[in-house]
Design an enzyme around this catalytic site. Sequence first.
Site, PDB file in Angstrom:
ATOM      1  N   LYS A  77       0.843  -1.182   0.000  1.00 30.73           N
ATOM      2  CA  LYS A  77       0.000   0.000   0.000  1.00 30.73           C
ATOM      3  C   LYS A  77       0.888   1.245   0.000  1.00 30.73           C
ATOM      4  CE  LYS A  77      -3.567  -2.311   2.764  1.00 30.73           C
ATOM      5  NZ  LYS A  77      -4.363  -2.269   4.014  1.00 30.73           N
ATOM      6  N   GLY A  78       0.304   2.373  -0.345  1.00 30.85           N
ATOM      7  CA  GLY A  78       1.041   3.627  -0.306  1.00 30.85           C
ATOM      8  C   GLY A  78       1.928   3.853  -1.511  1.00 30.85           C
ATOM      9  N   THR A 109      10.064 -11.687  -5.822  1.00 37.96           N
ATOM     10  CA  THR A 109       8.686 -12.153  -5.894  1.00 37.96           C
ATOM     11  C   THR A 109       8.665 -13.673  -5.870  1.00 37.96           C
ATOM     12  OG1 THR A 109       6.707 -12.343  -7.295  1.00 37.96           O
ATOM     13  CG2 THR A 109       8.776 -11.882  -8.418  1.00 37.96           C
ATOM     14  N   ASP A 166       6.404 -15.221  -7.176  1.00 39.78           N
ATOM     15  CA  ASP A 166       5.686 -15.573  -8.403  1.00 39.78           C
ATOM     16  C   ASP A 166       6.612 -15.867  -9.580  1.00 39.78           C
ATOM     17  OD1 ASP A 166       3.486 -14.968  -6.848  1.00 39.78           O
ATOM     18  OD2 ASP A 166       3.229 -12.959  -7.696  1.00 39.78           O
ATOM     19  N   ARG A 191     -10.381 -39.506  -2.679  1.00 39.08           N
ATOM     20  CA  ARG A 191     -10.910 -38.159  -2.885  1.00 39.08           C
ATOM     21  C   ARG A 191     -10.222 -37.431  -4.048  1.00 39.08           C
ATOM     22  NH1 ARG A 191     -11.052 -36.639   3.532  1.00 39.08           N
ATOM     23  NH2 ARG A 191     -13.219 -37.239   3.914  1.00 39.08           N
ATOM     24  N   MET A 233      -0.261 -19.680  -4.923  1.00 40.38           N
ATOM     25  CA  MET A 233      -0.166 -18.296  -5.376  1.00 40.38           C
ATOM     26  C   MET A 233       0.485 -18.204  -6.747  1.00 40.38           C
ATOM     27  SD  MET A 233       0.761 -16.141  -1.935  1.00 40.38           S
ATOM     28  CE  MET A 233      -0.565 -15.611  -0.840  1.00 40.38           C
ATOM     29  N   ARG A 286     -12.258 -32.201  -1.835  1.00 38.39           N
ATOM     30  CA  ARG A 286     -11.787 -31.356  -0.742  1.00 38.39           C
ATOM     31  C   ARG A 286     -10.875 -30.262  -1.308  1.00 38.39           C
ATOM     32  NH1 ARG A 286     -15.265 -33.723   1.319  1.00 38.39           N
ATOM     33  NH2 ARG A 286     -15.340 -34.758   3.377  1.00 38.39           N
ATOM     34  N   THR A 332       1.204 -19.210   3.629  1.00 37.16           N
ATOM     35  CA  THR A 332       2.242 -20.138   4.089  1.00 37.16           C
ATOM     36  C   THR A 332       3.384 -20.195   3.074  1.00 37.16           C
ATOM     37  OG1 THR A 332       1.155 -22.048   3.040  1.00 37.16           O
ATOM     38  CG2 THR A 332       0.592 -21.574   5.338  1.00 37.16           C
TER      39      THR A 332
END
Length: 363
Positions: free
Chosen positions: A76-77, A140, A142, A177, A184, A281, A288
Amino acid sequence: MKKILVATGGGDCPGLNAVIRGIVKRASQEQDWEVWGSFEALNGLMEEPTRLIRLDDKTVAGIHVLGGTILGTTNKGNPMSYPEKQPDGTVKKINRIPWLVDRLKSFGFDAVINIGGDGSQAISQAMFEAGMPVIGVPKTIDNDLSSTDFTFGFQTAVQTASDSFDRLVTTASSHHRVMIMEVMGRDAGWISLYTAISGGAEICLIPEIPYDLSVIVEKIKSRYNKGRGFVNIVIAEGAKAKDGTITASQGEEGRHAVRLGGVCYTLSQQLKDAGLEADIRETVLGHTQRGGTPIAFDRVIASVFGVKAMELVLEGKFGHLVVLKNNDYAAVPIKEAISSYNFVDPKGTLVQAAKGLGISFGD
């Protein structure tokens, strides 16, 4: 004495402290440089009173093994579009870069090392164009900066995701399952792709390859026989169906970008609506992936980035970003580094290898 200001901006990332330590360690070998840190990106300098800290060998001792950043960080900012409250109560976005550069110089800073991703480096470029000597360090999880082979923090995020995925595989097998794990990456699917390959996923969904739900359903069904079987899916937070949109909130005032997250629940509902009978699920790894001790690979990259950033300052090679390219450390102009995004190539070697391993991308 000459003064340099160090800032860590954007999301937190394993390895930030190693960069700070690398800068300070290299600067301490010079007789005429002081290193200072600004808390929470450049906000520490922009606020009244200022929040700055002198960084020396004692301050950074042993911090390379710690997650997070001793300087704190924020997304932010943004000084290029700073939200300022007007007398009538409205909020107006203003460009505070010229003011920020004047403030840096008034405090006697001769250079800035700005550690951050594409948003932070856009700020670096703006400060440089406004007359402030700046060096950038790419950060990053990413891995979405196209100028460098890897950004520090990425490999740690992949390791965290892979460890979690391994645990989901065993519980998926035990209960027959479908496990959907969301990671991310924003608009790039690197974390998802690396995790899928390392973990042996059946399905990997990334932003660069919009998925066909019917293809995913058929892939899942092929893994079941009379209700017995299991499937593990890795999905990037920016993934979407061919006829869908990303799952995101509007975000918060002053943030660089909208907040992504929750796409695993979107996919789960899509599968249920398509009539899939398997038990599903969902797991969102979330932050994390950002926390904890950086693995050795990231500590090395981050430490060398810090040293090289300080050496670029000494060389006067401002307006450049430290990068890792072809297993060597170099520098490229920041403007060039942020000009293109590092997307996963759908026809590239990694995706083709993943498909060779039997991983479906829903295409």
